[in-house]
Design a protein around this motif. Structure first.
Motif, short mmCIF file in Angstrom:
data_model
loop_
_atom_site.label_atom_id
_atom_site.label_comp_id
_atom_site.label_asym_id
_atom_site.label_seq_id
_atom_site.Cartn_x
_atom_site.Cartn_y
_atom_site.Cartn_z
N PHE A 1 37.19 42.59 18.80
CA PHE A 1 36.94 43.18 20.13
C PHE A 1 37.21 42.14 21.23
CE2 PHE A 1 33.47 46.21 18.31
CZ PHE A 1 34.45 47.07 17.86
N ALA A 2 36.68 40.92 21.03
CA ALA A 2 36.79 39.89 22.08
C ALA A 2 38.26 39.49 22.29
CB ALA A 2 35.95 38.67 21.71
N ILE A 3 39.00 39.36 21.19
CA ILE A 3 40.41 38.97 21.33
C ILE A 3 41.19 40.08 22.03
CG2 ILE A 3 42.54 38.57 20.00
CD1 ILE A 3 40.80 36.96 17.99
N ALA A 4 40.93 41.32 21.65
CA ALA A 4 41.66 42.44 22.27
C ALA A 4 41.36 42.50 23.77
CB ALA A 4 41.27 43.76 21.59
N GLN A 5 40.07 42.32 24.11
CA GLN A 5 39.67 42.38 25.53
C GLN A 5 40.31 41.24 26.31
OE1 GLN A 5 37.67 44.74 27.01
NE2 GLN A 5 38.04 43.72 28.97
N ALA A 6 40.26 40.03 25.74
CA ALA A 6 40.83 38.86 26.43
C ALA A 6 42.34 39.06 26.65
CB ALA A 6 40.57 37.59 25.61
N LYS A 7 43.02 39.55 25.62
CA LYS A 7 44.48 39.77 25.77
C LYS A 7 44.75 40.84 26.82
CE LYS A 7 46.36 38.35 21.32
NZ LYS A 7 46.79 38.80 19.98
N ASP A 8 43.92 41.90 26.81
CA ASP A 8 44.06 42.97 27.82
C ASP A 8 44.00 42.41 29.22
OD1 ASP A 8 44.37 45.16 26.31
OD2 ASP A 8 42.51 46.18 26.97
N GLU A 9 43.15 41.39 29.40
CA GLU A 9 42.97 40.80 30.73
C GLU A 9 43.96 39.66 30.99
OE1 GLU A 9 38.85 39.90 31.54
OE2 GLU A 9 38.17 41.73 30.55
N GLY A 10 44.89 39.46 30.05
CA GLY A 10 45.96 38.50 30.29
C GLY A 10 45.68 37.08 29.80
N TYR A 11 44.58 36.89 29.08
CA TYR A 11 44.26 35.54 28.59
C TYR A 11 44.90 35.31 27.22
CZ TYR A 11 40.73 35.79 32.21
OH TYR A 11 40.10 35.91 33.41
N SER A 12 45.09 34.04 26.90
CA SER A 12 45.57 33.68 25.57
C SER A 12 44.40 33.76 24.60
CB SER A 12 46.15 32.25 25.62
OG SER A 12 46.10 31.68 24.35
N ALA B 1 29.42 38.23 26.68
CA ALA B 1 29.06 36.81 26.87
C ALA B 1 30.28 35.91 26.66
CB ALA B 1 27.94 36.43 25.89
N ILE B 2 31.06 36.22 25.64
CA ILE B 2 32.25 35.41 25.33
C ILE B 2 33.27 35.53 26.48
CG2 ILE B 2 34.23 35.23 23.76
CD1 ILE B 2 32.25 36.31 21.54
N LEU B 3 33.52 36.78 26.88
CA LEU B 3 34.54 37.01 27.93
C LEU B 3 34.14 36.42 29.27
CD1 LEU B 3 37.31 38.55 27.94
CD2 LEU B 3 36.02 38.70 25.84
N ASP B 4 32.83 36.42 29.56
CA ASP B 4 32.38 35.84 30.84
C ASP B 4 32.84 34.39 30.96
OD1 ASP B 4 31.17 38.12 31.67
OD2 ASP B 4 29.11 37.47 31.22
N GLU B 5 32.77 33.66 29.85
CA GLU B 5 33.17 32.23 29.88
C GLU B 5 34.69 32.09 29.94
OE1 GLU B 5 31.00 29.67 30.23
OE2 GLU B 5 29.52 31.27 30.41
N VAL B 6 35.41 32.97 29.25
CA VAL B 6 36.89 32.92 29.32
C VAL B 6 37.31 33.16 30.77
CG1 VAL B 6 39.03 34.02 28.55
CG2 VAL B 6 37.14 33.73 26.93
N ARG B 7 36.66 34.12 31.41
CA ARG B 7 37.03 34.45 32.81
C ARG B 7 36.74 33.30 33.76
NH1 ARG B 7 33.92 39.66 31.61
NH2 ARG B 7 35.52 41.02 30.72
N LEU B 8 35.82 32.42 33.37
CA LEU B 8 35.54 31.24 34.22
C LEU B 8 36.59 30.15 34.03
CD1 LEU B 8 31.66 30.90 33.81
CD2 LEU B 8 32.93 31.61 35.86
N GLY B 9 37.58 30.42 33.17
CA GLY B 9 38.66 29.46 32.98
C GLY B 9 38.39 28.44 31.88
N LYS B 10 37.41 28.74 31.01
CA LYS B 10 37.04 27.75 29.98
C LYS B 10 37.82 27.95 28.69
CE LYS B 10 32.42 27.05 31.74
NZ LYS B 10 31.01 27.15 31.49
N LYS B 11 37.88 26.85 27.91
CA LYS B 11 38.43 26.93 26.55
C LYS B 11 37.27 27.37 25.66
CE LYS B 11 40.08 22.70 26.57
NZ LYS B 11 40.34 21.39 26.03
N VAL B 12 37.30 28.63 25.25
CA VAL B 12 36.17 29.20 24.52
C VAL B 12 36.52 29.34 23.03
CG1 VAL B 12 34.63 31.20 24.33
CG2 VAL B 12 35.47 30.47 26.57
#
Ligand SMILES: C[S@@+](CC[C@H](N)C(=O)[O-])C[C@H]1O[C@@H](n2cnc3c(N)ncnc32)[C@H](O)[C@@H]1O
Length: 276
Positions: free
Chosen positions: A118-129, A90-101
């Motif tokens: 988990f969420a931070i590791a996944q977001a970083k893996d996908e190249g997000y801050s 749920a958290i990553l879905d919103e990050v992927r939409l380009g939102k400040k989560v």
């Protein structure tokens, strides 16, 4: 007028993720920085102790989404691993939409709390801050309320079930904290309580290092300014009959004096008398 090239791609803002801690006590234990992240987020996911804390978050941001419904509801049997995976999704879905989560978790967001990691590791893996801001944990409240400086003799912290399932060796000259004592020995990750039988096994395990009469403390930090901390002192042998809740933490104070490391002292040219 300069024509806008039709093939020029629209700039999509990169999503970001910040996991913040709200502390234990309503509204007053959050850092200024963490509060500001919440106020300026596009969407805030939350896991806080009660409706008061949830309502307070909703006064800071108009899009606050509780992660609580991902836990088993009613009679539903659900493995907490699935719950955590769905929360991360749920958290990553919103990050992927380009939102400040922002993910606002009670206490410290990364202390005995896997979703933020988990969420931070996944977001970083996908190249997000993605990053974490620290918060005031149950342990920080415990030292303050019980009046202990853990630096005096050191301390150890374990998740209670992990302590039972694996060969951890406590040092009885230090303070020992067992987190999630209320689900000690529960391996299915589907239940939210333990049993006297399991606690009796833990008492027997601990009796290798601590006398059965040794005083232990069941601690619960207040979640509201009008509440007082729970600091129940009891002998270790009575643990199986104690009332434990999901927010109980077990503190086992030292049962032995610190012992000098004579070999190191000799190498340093220090005598025991030098240390007072
Ligand atoms: C999943 S962990 C979350 C800890 C949280 N991230 C923190 O920083 O305090 C849940 C465990 O934290 C401890 N805990 C949570 N709330 C507490 C409270 N109000 N007082 C004492 N311990 C608490 C208990 O050991 C509980 O089983």
């Amino acid at each position: 007028m300069t024509p806008v090239p039709t093939d020029k791609k629209q700039e999509v803002p990169r999503g970001t993720l910040v996991c913040v801690g709200t502390g234990l006590n309503l509204a007053g234990q959050i850092s200024i920085l963490s509060k500001s992240y919440i106020e300026n987020a596009d969407v805030v996911f939350s896991l806080v102790p009660d409706g008061f804390a949830q309502h307070w978050l909703e006064t800071l941001n108009e899009d606050v989404r509780s992660l609580q419904p991902y836990y088993a509801q009613g009679d539903e049997v659900k493995n907490r691993r699935d719950t955590y995976a769905q929360m991360v999704q749920a958290i990553l879905d919103e990050v992927r939409l380009g939102k400040k989560v922002v993910c606002a978790l009670y206490g410290h967001p990364g202390v005995f709390a896997c979703v933020s990691h988990f969420a931070i590791a996944q977001a970083k893996d996908e190249g997000y801050s993605a990053k974490m801001e620290p918060g005031i944990s149950a342990e920080a409240c415990l030292w303050a309320d019980v009046g202990i400086d853990p630096g005096n003799s050191g301390h150890q912290s374990f998740e209670a079930s992990q302590f039972m399932f694996y060969r951890h060796t406590p040092d009885p000259t230090t303070h020992l904290l067992l987190w999630q004592i209320g689900i000690a020995g529960e391996h299915t990750l589907t239940k939210f309580s333990t049993s006297s039988d399991r606690l009796q096994i833990l008492v027997e395990q601990l009796s290798e290092w601590y006398p059965l009469e040794h005083e232990i403390v069941i601690y619960e930090a207040p979640n509201l300014p009008v509440q007082s901390p729970r600091i129940d002192r009891l002998p270790l042998k009575n643990l199986p009959f104690a009332e434990l809740t999901p927010i109980s933490t077990l503190l086992i104070p030292p049962s032995r004096e610190l012992a000098f490391n004579t070999e190191i002292l000799a190498k340093l040219g220090i005598s025991e008398a030098d240390l007072g």
